[in-house]
Design an enzyme around this catalytic site. Sequence first.
Site, PDB file in Angstrom:
ATOM      1  N   ASP A 148      -3.774   7.074  -3.606  1.00  0.00           N
ATOM      2  CA  ASP A 148      -3.657   6.001  -2.622  1.00  0.00           C
ATOM      3  C   ASP A 148      -4.145   4.714  -3.274  1.00  0.00           C
ATOM      4  OD1 ASP A 148      -3.589   4.431  -0.358  1.00  0.00           O
ATOM      5  OD2 ASP A 148      -5.090   5.571   0.761  1.00  0.00           O
TER       6      ASP A 148
ATOM      7  N   GLU B 271     -11.128   0.942  -0.772  1.00  0.00           N
ATOM      8  CA  GLU B 271     -10.259  -0.180  -0.401  1.00  0.00           C
ATOM      9  C   GLU B 271     -11.036  -1.197   0.405  1.00  0.00           C
ATOM     10  OE1 GLU B 271      -7.054   0.767   2.384  1.00  0.00           O
ATOM     11  OE2 GLU B 271      -8.043   2.659   2.846  1.00  0.00           O
TER      12      GLU B 271
ATOM     13  N   HIS C 133      -6.894  11.140   5.108  1.00  0.00           N
ATOM     14  CA  HIS C 133      -8.231  10.786   5.598  1.00  0.00           C
ATOM     15  C   HIS C 133      -8.988  12.095   5.824  1.00  0.00           C
ATOM     16  CE1 HIS C 133      -6.982   6.558   7.295  1.00  0.00           C
ATOM     17  NE2 HIS C 133      -6.768   6.696   6.013  1.00  0.00           N
TER      18      HIS C 133
ATOM     19  N   HIS D 157     -11.934   5.818   2.348  1.00  0.00           N
ATOM     20  CA  HIS D 157     -11.982   7.172   2.905  1.00  0.00           C
ATOM     21  C   HIS D 157     -11.895   8.224   1.815  1.00  0.00           C
ATOM     22  CE1 HIS D 157      -7.569   7.094   2.266  1.00  0.00           C
ATOM     23  NE2 HIS D 157      -7.672   5.844   2.680  1.00  0.00           N
TER      24      HIS D 157
ATOM     25  N   GLU E 110      -7.023  -1.711  -3.516  1.00  0.00           N
ATOM     26  CA  GLU E 110      -7.465  -0.325  -3.324  1.00  0.00           C
ATOM     27  C   GLU E 110      -7.222   0.489  -4.592  1.00  0.00           C
ATOM     28  OE1 GLU E 110      -6.606   3.313  -0.146  1.00  0.00           O
ATOM     29  OE2 GLU E 110      -5.093   1.757  -0.456  1.00  0.00           O
TER      30      GLU E 110
ATOM     31  N   ASP F 292       0.867  -1.179   0.000  1.00  0.00           N
ATOM     32  CA  ASP F 292       0.000   0.000   0.000  1.00  0.00           C
ATOM     33  C   ASP F 292       0.901   1.226   0.000  1.00  0.00           C
ATOM     34  OD1 ASP F 292      -1.891   1.960   0.407  1.00  0.00           O
ATOM     35  OD2 ASP F 292      -2.885   0.950   2.085  1.00  0.00           O
TER      36      ASP F 292
END
Length: 455
Positions: free
Chosen positions: A239, A341, A316, A308, A436, A228
Amino acid sequence: MGGKKEEEEEDKEDEVKEKIENLNLNDNHREKKEDGDDEDNDNDNDNEEEEVKINASDAAAAGKKKKKKKKKKSSSGGNGVKYTPAGAAKEQTAPPTVPVTELFPNGFPEGEIQEYQDNNGKTSWRLDSEEKRELERLELDMYDNARQCAEVHREVRKYIQEWVKPGMKMIDVCETLENSVRKLLNAKGLECGVAFPTGCSQNHIAAHWTPNGGDETIIDVNDVIKFDFGTQINGRIIDCAFTKTFVPDYDELLLAVKEATDEGIKQSGIDVRLCDIGEAIQEVMESHSVDIRGKQFEVKCCRNLNGHSIAPYQIHAGKSVPIVKGGEATKMEEGEFYAIETFGSTGEGYVREAGECSHYMKNFDVGHVPLRLPTAKKLLNTIQREFGTLAFCRRYLDRIGETRYLGALKNLVSNGIIAEYPPLVDKTGSYVAQYEHTILLRPTRKEVLTRGDDY
């Protein structure tokens, strides 16, 4: 003189033999090498087929060619083979070193486009709205930054997925990955570069694990590793994560999580309730049962992990995308970025904090907090200058020359300025997989920025 000449001839013969050993000859001419030589010569000539007459002059000439080829060899273990990303104007190296601005001088490729649907399942009116199209034109520079970050992610993860092998040190893999990101983005402090520490959580560890300095963790052939990592330009964060395995035992588990993630992306959209997305994800994820080495498991969503929203310099940003039924009825909105994710587990489907902390981040909304400890003040200034409100790890502090900082870091945590994020783990002996993507809810259509030909 005669003895000296014989010695010179012997030295020359030894040199020729050494050069012959280093050649990747056809099987008929290949010398059997000592085990210790394998590591140094791995992948140097994987695709080279050349008939060679073995004599002193030819071997010497081939030795010169070999020396030139060695210059391409990477210290990180790459094979130096070039490839051309889809739509690129030139080749990328392996490991990646060419900045993506050189590969895509006229702008970066869009991600996967998905159209919004109305209540009747037809294409939304947004696609034909001149007003919405104009809103997108006004944001083209920002979109291009996000797409540049996504392209870097695709190229780096392509290399990592092919290169990483059992027996490697996890810390070496992380540093290779992060250095590739820096090169491809021409990293420049807070302006652009790595967005957060590389998560490389193994097996029952679901998230927030990266090696601290001096860590000797070795990758095992039976590992399930969640890679990640993030990229950013002007705080616009991408992300994205994938799961790496080395044996087919976990293929069904990975498929379950991929399908659940794709379902979450499909359900996402402007005015969609977050709780509805979580319910759809859970239905897909938990429809799977998997067989791992003869034992059956029902795949469970890690119910206390979420996707998120993402805002500039804020990974976040306040909204959570659940991966199980329930959660908030808040709606997604036009122009928002989300990390969709999902985590599937063969364990309890619930994670808790455990183990040595490596991840830290300055609290986004923290105001001025008086500090008495001089070392804490100094460290805070360094963190603000180097990372701002982006997440960092202890390796990053080591990298910029900070030493003996643990006491100061603990002081910043206790004062509520810095938050620590310990590893999140399910039951020992279980396996957790993760996928994700970052999506953008454009005014007319949804763009899966990080989609690639791998996932």
